[in-house]
Write an enzyme that holds these catalytic residues in place. Structure first.
Site, PDB file in Angstrom:
ATOM      1  N   GLY A  46       0.836  -1.192   0.000  1.00 31.02           N
ATOM      2  CA  GLY A  46       0.000   0.000   0.000  1.00 31.02           C
ATOM      3  C   GLY A  46       0.869   1.239   0.000  1.00 31.02           C
ATOM      4  O   GLY A  46       1.941   1.257  -0.597  1.00 31.02           O
ATOM      5  N   CYS A  47       0.437   2.253   0.694  1.00 30.75           N
ATOM      6  CA  CYS A  47       1.184   3.506   0.776  1.00 30.75           C
ATOM      7  C   CYS A  47       2.549   3.262   1.411  1.00 30.75           C
ATOM      8  O   CYS A  47       2.646   2.658   2.473  1.00 30.75           O
ATOM      9  CB  CYS A  47       0.398   4.521   1.599  1.00 30.75           C
ATOM     10  N   PHE A  48       3.596   3.743   0.777  1.00 27.37           N
ATOM     11  CA  PHE A  48       4.939   3.491   1.317  1.00 27.37           C
ATOM     12  C   PHE A  48       5.199   4.191   2.640  1.00 27.37           C
ATOM     13  O   PHE A  48       6.085   3.789   3.387  1.00 27.37           O
ATOM     14  CB  PHE A  48       6.051   3.766   0.313  1.00 27.37           C
ATOM     15  N   TRP A  49       4.448   5.215   2.978  1.00 26.38           N
ATOM     16  CA  TRP A  49       4.630   5.871   4.281  1.00 26.38           C
ATOM     17  C   TRP A  49       4.383   4.877   5.414  1.00 26.38           C
ATOM     18  O   TRP A  49       5.094   4.867   6.408  1.00 26.38           O
ATOM     19  CB  TRP A  49       3.689   7.047   4.446  1.00 26.38           C
TER      20      TRP A  49
END
Length: 179
Positions: A14-17
């Site tokens: 998903g979101c790399f953050w």
């Protein structure tokens, strides 16, 4: 002197953050870089281009770790339990191929370990695991403002609503593997 136990893992959940924040807390992890891989267009992709879903890239993290402290297998178990590997091209509200669940293996041993983890973890999920398993491709670091995003933006809404619960799950399930 070079560390002979240093290895690289590249995964997208998903979101790399979120993924970056998780692995930054794991003992033995030396460095986590947010970036893009898996695309089929020439050049260096930008965040805006990747978010369009048209480049074919996934948001990923490249994790440098010391295998004498944490194994690749342990890192994959952490990865598989801190995102949903059963949703195709989606993590929560983030939708699109850029948010796919993916493991990019760097050698045949990593591939075999990933396949073993898929088989081992399948029993813990109600739905089939749809995590992609692909050979590592050219990795492009994301723009500077994406690096260490959670550490630099903890009070931001996305961090509070999405990343904090993932970190709580990590701390509950894998406390013995944390820094």
């Amino acid at each position: 002197m070079e560390n002979k136990n240093k290895e690289i893992m590249t995964v997208g959940g998903g979101c790399f953050w979120c993924t970056e924040a998780v692995f930054n807390e794991v003992d033995g992890v030396e460095k986590v870089i947010s970036g893009y891989t898996g695309g089929k267009v020439p050049g260096v992709p930008t965040y805006r281009e990747v978010c369009s879903g048209l480049t074919g890239h996934a948001e990923v993290v490249q994790v440098t770790f010391d295998s004498s402290i944490i194994t690749y297998e342990d890192l994959l178990v952490i990865f598989m339990t801190t995102h949903d590997p059963t949703t195709l091209n989606q993590q929560g509200a983030d939708r699109g191929t850029q948010y796919r669940s993916v493991i990019y293996y760097h050698n045949q041993i990593q591939r075999e370990i990933a396949e073993k983890i898929f088989n081992k973890m399948a029993q813990y999920f109600d739905n089939p695991i749809v995590t992609e398993l692909s050979p590592a491709e050219k990795f492009h670091p994301a723009e500077d403002y994406h690096q260490n995003y959670y550490a630099n933006n903890k009070s931001q809404g996305y961090c509070s609503a999405v990343i904090n619960p993932k970190l709580a799950k990590l701390r509950k399930m894998h406390s013995e593997k944390l820094k």
